[in-house]
Design a protein around this motif. Sequence first.
Motif, short mmCIF file in Angstrom:
data_model
loop_
_atom_site.label_atom_id
_atom_site.label_comp_id
_atom_site.label_asym_id
_atom_site.label_seq_id
_atom_site.Cartn_x
_atom_site.Cartn_y
_atom_site.Cartn_z
N GLY A 161 -25.46 30.60 21.39
CA GLY A 161 -26.42 31.65 21.07
C GLY A 161 -27.51 31.16 20.15
N PRO A 162 -28.65 31.85 20.12
CA PRO A 162 -29.80 31.38 19.35
C PRO A 162 -29.59 31.35 17.84
CG PRO A 162 -30.21 33.58 20.25
CD PRO A 162 -28.95 33.08 20.87
N ASP A 163 -28.87 32.32 17.28
CA ASP A 163 -28.70 32.35 15.83
C ASP A 163 -27.83 31.22 15.32
OD1 ASP A 163 -29.88 35.04 14.53
OD2 ASP A 163 -29.23 35.46 16.57
N LEU A 181 -32.06 26.52 4.19
CA LEU A 181 -30.99 27.49 3.93
C LEU A 181 -31.18 28.68 4.86
CD1 LEU A 181 -31.20 27.65 0.01
CD2 LEU A 181 -29.86 26.06 1.40
N VAL A 182 -30.08 29.34 5.19
CA VAL A 182 -30.16 30.57 5.97
C VAL A 182 -29.29 31.65 5.30
CG1 VAL A 182 -30.60 29.40 8.16
CG2 VAL A 182 -28.26 29.94 7.52
N ARG A 183 -29.71 32.89 5.47
CA ARG A 183 -28.90 34.02 5.02
C ARG A 183 -28.71 34.95 6.20
NH1 ARG A 183 -30.61 38.59 3.02
NH2 ARG A 183 -32.61 37.79 2.36
N PHE A 184 -27.48 35.34 6.42
CA PHE A 184 -27.16 36.18 7.57
C PHE A 184 -27.27 37.65 7.22
CE2 PHE A 184 -24.65 32.27 8.54
CZ PHE A 184 -25.36 31.90 9.67
N PRO A 213 -20.04 29.94 8.93
CA PRO A 213 -18.91 30.80 9.30
C PRO A 213 -18.63 30.75 10.79
CG PRO A 213 -20.87 32.12 8.89
CD PRO A 213 -21.20 30.71 8.49
N THR A 214 -17.36 30.92 11.11
CA THR A 214 -16.96 30.96 12.51
C THR A 214 -16.59 32.40 12.85
OG1 THR A 214 -14.68 30.44 11.90
CG2 THR A 214 -16.12 28.59 12.49
N GLY A 215 -16.47 32.66 14.10
CA GLY A 215 -16.14 34.01 14.54
C GLY A 215 -16.71 34.24 15.92
N PRO A 216 -16.67 35.46 16.38
CA PRO A 216 -17.19 35.77 17.72
C PRO A 216 -18.65 35.36 17.86
CG PRO A 216 -16.04 37.65 16.77
CD PRO A 216 -16.19 36.65 15.67
N LYS A 248 -21.96 37.14 16.18
CA LYS A 248 -21.61 37.96 15.02
C LYS A 248 -22.59 37.77 13.87
CE LYS A 248 -17.95 38.85 11.63
NZ LYS A 248 -16.60 38.51 11.16
N TYR A 249 -23.03 36.54 13.63
CA TYR A 249 -23.89 36.24 12.49
C TYR A 249 -25.33 36.09 12.93
CZ TYR A 249 -19.45 35.46 10.15
OH TYR A 249 -18.19 35.62 9.63
N LYS A 250 -26.18 36.99 12.43
CA LYS A 250 -27.60 37.00 12.77
C LYS A 250 -28.42 36.53 11.58
CE LYS A 250 -26.73 39.10 16.73
NZ LYS A 250 -26.85 38.37 18.01
N ILE A 251 -29.32 35.61 11.78
CA ILE A 251 -30.16 35.11 10.69
C ILE A 251 -31.14 36.19 10.26
CG2 ILE A 251 -31.86 33.40 9.97
CD1 ILE A 251 -30.66 31.48 11.99
#
Length: 200
Positions: free
Chosen positions: A46-48, A61-64, A78-81, A84-87
């Motif tokens: 995925g793109p994020d 740096l990135v913040r989700f 972080p790992t996960g589905p 799940k994590y969007k920038i």
Amino acid sequence: MMLLGKFIPPVLSLKKLSTPGARRHFWGWLNAIFNKVDYERIRTVGPDRAASEWLLRCGALVRFQGYDKWQHDYNGLPTGPLGKYKIQAIDATESCIMYQGFDYLDGLKHVEEIKLSNCIYIQDECLKRISKTKSLQDSLLRLTIISCGNVTDKGIVALHKLRNLEYLFLSDLPGISKKETTVQILKKSMPSLELDLDLE
């Protein structure tokens, strides 16, 4: 080096690598590798996630979305589905991001803030690319550009396509030579924009 009685000079001796020109060439080559877009990776994770890996690899740096903590460790992402994590925010201070990697920005639909500070590879084409990225046109609210020596009036004017931009901070940009004209163009095309300038 001897090969069948013939001397073959080394491609690059350690002495040559210690010269400023050789070091610049080496780091420029390495940074270009870091910025190479892996389209298969984007499709897979995925793109994020792919953009996060690119940005951290380049020293940004990135913040989700939904988190206060800034991610700075590539191995600590972080790992996960998937998805799940969007920038939500990008801080590219002193990073080596360059135009070649900007295809990673496509598909980032939640980025509200970008900071470009002391980025030696950021130039007008990078700002034009940001302004033409459909997802960023919709989501980006705050943009900071500081001490990016290759940015000129053309790059700043191109930002007028970021229709939802609320705040733009510009500082220490020696490439801007037509400050008044550039500011007037932005104010005319983006009347609700809060423009904060620290330019000579």
